[in-house]
Design an enzyme around this catalytic site. Structure first.
Site, mmCIF file in Angstrom:
data_model
loop_
_atom_site.group_PDB
_atom_site.id
_atom_site.type_symbol
_atom_site.label_atom_id
_atom_site.label_comp_id
_atom_site.label_asym_id
_atom_site.label_seq_id
_atom_site.Cartn_x
_atom_site.Cartn_y
_atom_site.Cartn_z
ATOM 1 N N ASP A 33 -5.723 1.853 -1.366
ATOM 2 C CA ASP A 33 -6.087 0.331 -1.420
ATOM 3 C C ASP A 33 -7.463 0.365 -2.435
ATOM 4 O OD1 ASP A 33 -7.013 2.002 0.538
ATOM 5 O OD2 ASP A 33 -7.491 0.309 1.902
ATOM 6 N N LYS A 59 -3.455 7.807 1.381
ATOM 7 C CA LYS A 59 -4.065 7.176 2.568
ATOM 8 C C LYS A 59 -4.199 8.107 3.568
ATOM 9 C CE LYS A 59 -4.832 2.968 4.373
ATOM 10 N NZ LYS A 59 -5.846 2.055 3.694
ATOM 11 N N ASP A 118 5.365 4.333 -6.975
ATOM 12 C CA ASP A 118 6.280 3.254 -7.538
ATOM 13 C C ASP A 118 5.493 1.872 -7.582
ATOM 14 O OD1 ASP A 118 8.585 1.631 -7.991
ATOM 15 O OD2 ASP A 118 9.295 2.174 -6.052
ATOM 16 N N TYR A 164 11.128 7.549 0.472
ATOM 17 C CA TYR A 164 12.341 7.363 -0.092
ATOM 18 C C TYR A 164 13.298 8.555 0.160
ATOM 19 C CZ TYR A 164 10.158 4.161 -3.242
ATOM 20 O OH TYR A 164 9.422 3.247 -3.938
#
Ligand code: NAI
Length: 332
Positions: free
Chosen positions: A204, A171, A228, A124
């Protein structure tokens, strides 16, 4: 005592849900002097800028703002005013409680988690460029300073609210440097809070477990983008975007807003669900140390949602925004 609060009604359904929120706050009896300001599309139309200086000044002065959703065009137009506000006031912690509300969404019960989203960096940062025709780069920025700040906030929040566990979601198996740094910071800070359990999950797998066994989650600590996305996923577990509130907290200022956007598909029809905005007001009252009033609002919402006749369309009912608002006021 009267509080001075900046009010930005917002775009799309913003004015409809803001009206309901202001009426509920009025009914609960906390005196608020609203300092009405504009931002987003409304401000572009009236002042040719999405974030006028008067709006920034007002938030700086009042320290607390209630904000409706602001539209950001996809793939063109001005950059997100929401992101700009968070950066301008260094609102580094985006706190989004997600709780089962009565019988909404019968697939899941007893969900009670808090999304703790880093709010100032990651993808962002908006650093994007075309390096050759047909090739673009978008840069993910993760810093030790911001990662430690949000981790510290998450653990302090867990301590204050008697929460048992913080789960860092990342991740880092693929983004070893950026997500690796975020995870390292979370691990380091966790050592200072031995009374609070800490674990981590790859994003995930976390998504899958949120759908199969959401009750295992307590406080979720995430970077900006994962936060988000997972906020909307989590909202879906408890009844949808219409019911999940949020706050953006900085060292000095705080802005309270629903998780959802401006919902252009239903704007102006008077059918939006104001629950998320009203519950954001309860978070604002917590922040102002008006705990009793905040509890009253939450109890009124729970009582109103028990009756299917009060449900708005997004929840599978027929009530409109005003009918819902009146039911909450009556319950208060
Ligand atoms: P959205 O959250 O506005 O809408 C997604 C779906 O949920 C729509 O079908 C909408 O009708 C429904 N929905 C959302 N809130 C609802 C409510 N209170 N009552 C009933 N139904 C509701 O997301 P979308 O469509 O992706 O974004 C629309 C605009 O909002 C975009 O310009 C986006 O940038 C902006 N946005 C602004 C945010 C903010 O101001 N914090 C947050 C998210 C999006």
């Amino acid at each position: 005592m009267a509080y001075k609060v900046t009010l930005i009604e917002g775009d799309g359904i913003g004015p409809e849900i803001s009206e309901a929120a202001v009426a509920v706050l009025d009914a609960v009896g906390v005196k608020i002097l609203w300092d009405e300001q504009i931002a987003g599309l409304t401000a572009v139309k009236l002042k040719e800028t999405p974030l006028p200086t008067e709006t920034i000044r007002s938030i700086k002065k009042n320290k607390v703002a209630l904000k409706g959703p602001l539209t950001t065009q996809v793939g063109r137009g001005f950059s997100s005013v929401n992101v700009l506000l968070r950066k301008t006031f260094k609102l580094y912690a985006n706190v989004r409680p997600v709780q089962s509300l009565g019988q909404l969404n019968s697939h899941y019960k007893d969900i009670d988690m808090v999304i703790m989203r880093e709010n100032t960096e990651d993808l962002y940062s908006g650093i994007e460029h075309e390096i050759a025709p047909g090739v673009v780069e978008s840069i993910k920025v993760i810093t030790r300073k911001a990662s430690e700040s949000i981790a510290r906030y998450a653990f302090e929040y867990a301590k204050k609210h008697k929460r048992k566990k913080v789960t860092a979601i990342h991740k880092a198996n693929i983004m070893k440097l950026s997500d690796g740094l975020f995870l390292d910071c979370a691990r380091k800070i966790s050592k200072k809070y031995p009374g609070i359990e800490f674990d981590d999950k790859i994003v995930d797998n976390a998504c899958m477990q949120l759908v199969t066994r959401p009750q295992q989650f307590d406080v979720l600590l995430l970077e900006n983008l994962y936060g988000d996305i997972i906020s909307d996923l989590a909202a879906g577990l408890v009844g949808g975007l219409g019911v999940t509130p949020g706050s953006n907290i900085g060292k000095k200022e705080a802005i309270f807003e629903a998780v959802h956007g401006s919902a252009p598909d239903i704007a102006g029809q008077g059918i939006a669900n104001p629950t998320a905005m009203i519950l954001s007001c309860a978070l604002m009252l917590d922040h102002l140390d008006e705990k009793k009033a905040a509890t009253k609002i939450r109890a009124a919402i729970t009582a109103v949602l028990k009756q299917k006749r009060n449900w708005t369309r997004d929840l599978g009912g027929k009530a409109n925004t005003k009918q819902f608002m009146n039911a909450v006021i009556k319950a208060l």
